[in-house]
Design a protein around this motif. Sequence first.
Motif, PDB file in Angstrom:
ATOM      1  N   GLY A  42       0.816  -1.210   0.000  1.00 11.80           N
ATOM      2  CA  GLY A  42       0.000   0.000   0.000  1.00 11.80           C
ATOM      3  C   GLY A  42       0.848   1.257   0.000  1.00 11.80           C
ATOM      4  O   GLY A  42       0.604   2.193  -0.775  1.00 11.80           O
ATOM      5  N   LEU A  43       1.866   1.284   0.855  1.00  7.46           N
ATOM      6  CA  LEU A  43       2.754   2.442   0.898  1.00  7.46           C
ATOM      7  C   LEU A  43       3.561   2.575  -0.385  1.00  7.46           C
ATOM      8  O   LEU A  43       3.756   3.687  -0.906  1.00  7.46           O
ATOM      9  CB  LEU A  43       3.701   2.330   2.090  1.00  7.46           C
ATOM     10  N   ALA A  44       4.032   1.451  -0.907  1.00  8.75           N
ATOM     11  CA  ALA A  44       4.830   1.487  -2.136  1.00  8.75           C
ATOM     12  C   ALA A  44       4.014   2.025  -3.303  1.00  8.75           C
ATOM     13  O   ALA A  44       4.520   2.809  -4.124  1.00  8.75           O
ATOM     14  CB  ALA A  44       5.360   0.086  -2.460  1.00  8.75           C
ATOM     15  N   ALA A 106      -0.180  -3.898  -9.775  1.00  7.90           N
ATOM     16  CA  ALA A 106      -0.602  -5.240 -10.188  1.00  7.90           C
ATOM     17  C   ALA A 106      -0.339  -6.250  -9.070  1.00  7.90           C
ATOM     18  O   ALA A 106      -1.177  -7.119  -8.774  1.00  7.90           O
ATOM     19  CB  ALA A 106       0.140  -5.653 -11.461  1.00  7.90           C
ATOM     20  N   THR A 107       0.823  -6.147  -8.443  1.00 10.73           N
ATOM     21  CA  THR A 107       1.159  -7.044  -7.336  1.00 10.73           C
ATOM     22  C   THR A 107       0.191  -6.852  -6.170  1.00 10.73           C
ATOM     23  O   THR A 107      -0.287  -7.822  -5.561  1.00 10.73           O
ATOM     24  CB  THR A 107       2.601  -6.791  -6.876  1.00 10.73           C
ATOM     25  N   TYR A 108      -0.098  -5.603  -5.865  1.00  9.71           N
ATOM     26  CA  TYR A 108      -1.017  -5.279  -4.771  1.00  9.71           C
ATOM     27  C   TYR A 108      -2.406  -5.848  -5.046  1.00  9.71           C
ATOM     28  O   TYR A 108      -3.027  -6.470  -4.168  1.00  9.71           O
ATOM     29  CB  TYR A 108      -1.064  -3.764  -4.621  1.00  9.71           C
ATOM     30  N   ALA A 109      -2.902  -5.662  -6.252  1.00 10.32           N
ATOM     31  CA  ALA A 109      -4.244  -6.143  -6.598  1.00 10.32           C
ATOM     32  C   ALA A 109      -4.317  -7.667  -6.553  1.00 10.32           C
ATOM     33  O   ALA A 109      -5.292  -8.243  -6.042  1.00 10.32           O
ATOM     34  CB  ALA A 109      -4.652  -5.621  -7.978  1.00 10.32           C
ATOM     35  N   GLU A 110      -3.298  -8.326  -7.089  1.00  9.38           N
ATOM     36  CA  GLU A 110      -3.302  -9.788  -7.068  1.00  9.38           C
ATOM     37  C   GLU A 110      -3.215 -10.322  -5.633  1.00  9.38           C
ATOM     38  O   GLU A 110      -3.916 -11.262  -5.255  1.00  9.38           O
ATOM     39  CB  GLU A 110      -2.155 -10.337  -7.912  1.00  9.38           C
ATOM     40  N   TYR A 111      -2.351  -9.715  -4.837  1.00 10.43           N
ATOM     41  CA  TYR A 111      -2.178 -10.200  -3.466  1.00 10.43           C
ATOM     42  C   TYR A 111      -3.421  -9.924  -2.627  1.00 10.43           C
ATOM     43  O   TYR A 111      -3.865 -10.781  -1.847  1.00 10.43           O
ATOM     44  CB  TYR A 111      -0.950  -9.539  -2.841  1.00 10.43           C
ATOM     45  N   ALA A 112      -4.004  -8.743  -2.787  1.00 12.85           N
ATOM     46  CA  ALA A 112      -5.218  -8.431  -2.043  1.00 12.85           C
ATOM     47  C   ALA A 112      -6.347  -9.386  -2.417  1.00 12.85           C
ATOM     48  O   ALA A 112      -7.146  -9.797  -1.559  1.00 12.85           O
ATOM     49  CB  ALA A 112      -5.639  -6.985  -2.307  1.00 12.85           C
ATOM     50  N   THR A 113      -6.416  -9.758  -3.692  1.00 15.33           N
ATOM     51  CA  THR A 113      -7.410 -10.742  -4.126  1.00 15.33           C
ATOM     52  C   THR A 113      -7.173 -12.087  -3.450  1.00 15.33           C
ATOM     53  O   THR A 113      -8.106 -12.732  -2.948  1.00 15.33           O
ATOM     54  CB  THR A 113      -7.358 -10.918  -5.656  1.00 15.33           C
ATOM     55  N   THR A 114      -5.916 -12.519  -3.420  1.00 15.85           N
ATOM     56  CA  THR A 114      -5.555 -13.799  -2.794  1.00 15.85           C
ATOM     57  C   THR A 114      -5.898 -13.810  -1.311  1.00 15.85           C
ATOM     58  O   THR A 114      -6.471 -14.774  -0.782  1.00 15.85           O
ATOM     59  CB  THR A 114      -4.054 -14.067  -2.983  1.00 15.85           C
ATOM     60  N   ALA A 216      -7.134  -1.237  -3.190  1.00 10.70           N
ATOM     61  CA  ALA A 216      -7.542  -0.528  -1.976  1.00 10.70           C
ATOM     62  C   ALA A 216      -8.956  -0.914  -1.557  1.00 10.70           C
ATOM     63  O   ALA A 216      -9.250  -1.048  -0.356  1.00 10.70           O
ATOM     64  CB  ALA A 216      -7.445   0.975  -2.198  1.00 10.70           C
ATOM     65  N   LEU A 217      -9.845  -1.100  -2.535  1.00 13.21           N
ATOM     66  CA  LEU A 217     -11.213  -1.494  -2.193  1.00 13.21           C
ATOM     67  C   LEU A 217     -11.267  -2.956  -1.748  1.00 13.21           C
ATOM     68  O   LEU A 217     -12.076  -3.318  -0.874  1.00 13.21           O
ATOM     69  CB  LEU A 217     -12.143  -1.276  -3.383  1.00 13.21           C
TER      70      LEU A 217
END
Length: 231
Positions: A42-44, A106-114, A216-217
């Motif tokens: 998130g910070l990155a 992209a990494t954030y979205a994939e990880y948050a989904t996981t 974020a969502l």
Amino acid sequence: MPHRERHDSGGGPWMSQTHSVIEDELADALPSTVAAQLFDLGLACNTASLAYRQALLTEERAGQALDAIREDDPAVMFRRFAATEQADAALDTAEQLLSTYAVLAATYAEYATTVLAAAAAGKLQDVEPVTLVATSALLTDPDSALPVVQLPPGTAGDGLTERLQQLRRRVTVAASNARASGVTACYDGRSAATARPDGGIELSEDVPDGLHAYAALLLESLGLLVAAPRA
């Protein structure tokens, strides 16, 4: 000397796209590694977004300086050459930072989904640490990279499901546009953006902005899911 087409800053490059990071209450409810990586990503992403917007501002200023120098005046030939080089360098920097932002988002979205899927299944302890993903793979097949997570009934209040659908649609549209433009590989980080041929199609901030907003969502959804009472 001709110069390359510059970005349209729209509402202004200073219009930052940053989002809230994981809150302490949610972090305490998650495995420490998961919470740490969500916080780090998130910070990155926020930092990368701000760096890209600052580069856009530099690009805009360089372009304005170039536009102020008459192209047909031999008395300013060398100043125009210098201004052209500076404007092109600023454009290169902006596109490279956009690509860096895209990899992180992209990494954030994939990880948050996981993580959200694991929480919904009661398997948070099974979540593996994440490493940087290839944005191009996500753009090529967003449905596989970002599967829809079905939240338990009663979890998604205040139109959350609809907002998730809207932001996910934003991501898939951006991915479709990137595929149509043939530039998906150029979103795989600074080096990939550097390798883009001159005169090629510009990279779009819709890719990282959409992925960042969606992640974020998803994080907000995770907070609601973890806080919901279990049957």
